[in-house]
Design an enzyme around this catalytic site. Structure first.
Site, PDB file in Angstrom:
ATOM      1  N   ASP A  56       0.783  -1.281  -0.347  1.00 51.17           N
ATOM      2  CA  ASP A  56       0.137  -0.179  -0.165  1.00 51.17           C
ATOM      3  C   ASP A  56       1.254   1.246   0.339  1.00 51.17           C
ATOM      4  OD1 ASP A  56      -2.172   1.231   0.152  1.00 51.17           O
ATOM      5  OD2 ASP A  56      -2.828   0.853   1.825  1.00 51.17           O
ATOM      6  N   ASP A  57       0.956   2.328  -0.884  1.00 50.21           N
ATOM      7  CA  ASP A  57       1.828   3.041  -1.031  1.00 50.21           C
ATOM      8  C   ASP A  57       3.274   3.125  -1.375  1.00 50.21           C
ATOM      9  OD1 ASP A  57      -0.855   4.656  -0.966  1.00 50.21           O
ATOM     10  OD2 ASP A  57       0.057   5.743   0.548  1.00 50.21           O
ATOM     11  N   CYS A  96      -5.322   4.411  -4.158  1.00 54.93           N
ATOM     12  CA  CYS A  96      -5.757   3.152  -3.687  1.00 54.93           C
ATOM     13  C   CYS A  96      -7.208   2.956  -4.733  1.00 54.93           C
ATOM     14  CB  CYS A  96      -6.088   3.474  -1.901  1.00 54.93           C
ATOM     15  SG  CYS A  96      -4.703   3.910  -1.411  1.00 54.93           S
ATOM     16  N   LYS A 150      -6.968  -5.219   2.988  1.00 49.71           N
ATOM     17  CA  LYS A 150      -7.950  -3.685   2.969  1.00 49.71           C
ATOM     18  C   LYS A 150      -8.443  -3.589   1.296  1.00 49.71           C
ATOM     19  CE  LYS A 150      -6.353   0.835   1.459  1.00 49.71           C
ATOM     20  NZ  LYS A 150      -5.326   1.587   1.104  1.00 49.71           N
ATOM     21  N   HIS A 152     -11.062  -1.296   0.637  1.00 51.43           N
ATOM     22  CA  HIS A 152     -11.390   0.258   0.288  1.00 51.43           C
ATOM     23  C   HIS A 152     -11.836   0.000  -1.094  1.00 51.43           C
ATOM     24  CE1 HIS A 152      -9.444   3.643   0.052  1.00 51.43           C
ATOM     25  NE2 HIS A 152     -10.479   4.279   0.098  1.00 51.43           N
ATOM     26  N   HIS A 234       1.193   2.316   4.124  1.00 49.13           N
ATOM     27  CA  HIS A 234       0.911   3.376   4.224  1.00 49.13           C
ATOM     28  C   HIS A 234       0.869   4.237   5.820  1.00 49.13           C
ATOM     29  CE1 HIS A 234      -2.915   5.903   3.913  1.00 49.13           C
ATOM     30  NE2 HIS A 234      -2.834   5.383   2.349  1.00 49.13           N
ATOM     31  N   ASN A 312       0.052   1.970  -5.468  1.00 47.73           N
ATOM     32  CA  ASN A 312       0.328   3.157  -6.656  1.00 47.73           C
ATOM     33  C   ASN A 312       1.650   3.799  -6.018  1.00 47.73           C
ATOM     34  OD1 ASN A 312      -2.143   3.915  -4.498  1.00 47.73           O
ATOM     35  ND2 ASN A 312      -0.176   4.863  -3.621  1.00 47.73           N
TER      36      ASN A 312
END
Length: 467
Positions: A56-57, A96, A150, A152, A234, A312
């Site tokens: 994540d990120d 995200c 996650k 989302h 993240h 991302n």
């Protein structure tokens, strides 16, 4: 073109598309050109399992195998050596939830109303349960499906992985949560097993890892899909030993009187550092290592496709050199992501691909590898890479497309059209200028116009952003 075996992908694709990874895989520069040899024998395998892991990120160069000089990721580096490391892989969007929409549906985020949110931030938005997904399409062909981590793509009561094709769900609905208390971006508890709240105050990465280890270690009677979506690295930037800081953040969330105050508390603007971020990425690597070891022990490693990527580009503490931009924008730093695929039964290791690919391609690829068909009423925007991976087939030149509210981008071959937040158009040759600093818009006006027109044609078929 010489015959290419079932286990050799792309070695004779031409244009330097694929290279073999040197023994260390410690940095991209260590890869060397290598002509693959065709094989004439091949063992048959049943339909593969799919283990799809998202960081994540996580920035493009945050792994040591992608060039990070200060982060050590031995487990992911080993995964890269055992499979294929993609240098020109992209996320479906710069944030995200739109990327997750593109992975779950295989389509541009702008095809669906929920995908227009950048990212989803309230209970009214989400992935329509009637829309076919990777999970629902695989489930129709006999796959067991699970999502851990996650989601989302919307909150209860209207949206949930169990409403969109996943048999099992353990994780968080929102885009961010405090790693210990599990308080999420709406200010309430956000850890669920199925549709029921679940409490576990341990570090979230540890909790997700245990669940994933248990899942892959089961005695499965059918092929399976596991989407394992970590929240690491993240924000809030917390490692396993930071429970006290996490408690302070949780207290701020509970005391918050507005959504803005909740977001400020979670974002932890006064915290984080390169050292803390490094600790988080290395904990992600260790978690992936535990899951892969469980897969090996289970005896399913040989016929399991493992796909690792980020949702991302990175932000703030991420190592993105030499890319420009970061999360939220469509410069390379916002959408180019580390991506690794491994399938021991069918794909040779120690390979590097420079083929431009993006998130929806993986949806199409996994469906084809499983023998599943897309729903004709919801045509995919991705291109299956199965022939490329397994038979060395050339991928036809195509346009990779991105649209966010502030930016637009399209890549064709090495050329990239980019429009910034001020509405100015730019043209870059990524083959010579990975950093996007030499704007060739005035030198190649015809090409700029052609790429811009292609972007406009694709965008015309998407839903408009709500005003």
């Amino acid at each position: 073109m010489p015959e290419i075996s079932r286990r050799t992908f792309g070695g004779l694709l031409g244009g330097g598309a694929v290279t073999a990874v040197a023994a260390s895989a410690a940095a991209p520069a260590e890869a060397a050109e290598h002509p693959f040899q065709a094989r004439t024998s091949a063992s048959r395998t049943g339909r593969p399992n799919f283990l799809v892991i998202l960081g994540d990120d996580l920035g493009w160069a945050d792994l040591s195998s992608y060039g990070a000089p200060h982060i050590r990721t031995p487990h992911l580096d080993r995964l890269a050596r055992q499979g294929v490391r993609f240098t020109d892989a992209y996320s479906g969007s710069a944030t995200c939830s739109p990327t997750r929409f593109s992975l779950y549906t295989g389509r541009y985020p702008g095809r669906t109303a929920g995908g227009l949110a950048e990212p989803i931030a309230n209970r009214t938005q989400g992935l329509d349960p009637r829309h076919p997904t990777l999970a629902s399409l695989l489930k129709k062909t006999g796959y067991a499906t699970a999502l851990i981590g996650k989601w989302h793509c919307g909150w209860l009561p209207d949206y949930s992985p169990t409403r969109s094709g996943w048999d099992e769900f353990f994780g968080n609905h929102g885009g961010v949560l405090e790693y210990f208390s599990k308080l999420g971006q709406l200010g309430d508890h956000d850890l669920y097993e199925g549709d029921a709240e679940y409490e576990d105050l341990r570090y979230y990465t540890t909790v997700l890892t245990e669940r994933a280890v248990e899942y892959v270690g089961r005695r499965h009677t059918a092929p399976w899909l596991l989407n394992l979506n970590f929240t690491t690295p993240h924000w809030p930037w917390l490692a396993e030993g930071d429970a006290e800081t996490g408690a302070e953040i949780a207290a701020r969330i509970r005391a918050a009187k507005s959504q803005a105050e909740i977001s400020t508390a979670l974002n932890h603007y006064d915290g984080g550092s390169v050292a803390k971020y490094t600790e988080m990425v290395e904990s992600l690597d260790a978690a992936v290592g535990e899951v892969l070891e469980a897969l090996r022990r289970s005896g399913q490693e040989e016929n399991t496709v493992v796909l690792f990527a980020s949702d991302n580009g990175g932000e703030r503490w991420s190592y993105l050199w030499p890319l420009s931009g970061e999360k939220f924008v469509l410069q390379e730093g916002g959408i180019r992501v580390p991506t690794i695929v491994r399938w021991p039964a069918r794909i040779d290791g120690r390979q590097v691909s420079h083929e431009p690919v993006f998130t929806p391609d993986w949806t199409a690829t996994l469906l084809e590898l499983a023998g599943a068909r897309p729903d004709p009423a919801y045509p995919l925007d991705g291109t299956s890479l199965a022939g490329y991976l397994l038979r060395g087939e050339r991928l036809a030149e195509r346009d990779l497309f991105w649209r966010v509210r502030a930016n637009r981008a399209l890549r064709r071959g090495d050329w990239k059209y980019y429009q910034d937040a001020d509405g100015d158009d730019h043209l870059y040759d990524l083959g010579a200028d990975l950093r996007e600093q030499a704007d060739l818009a005035t030198d190649r006006p015809e090409l700029l116009a052609e790429l811009k027109a292609s972007w406009e044609r694709i965008a015309a078929g998407l839903l408009p952003y709500p005003s």
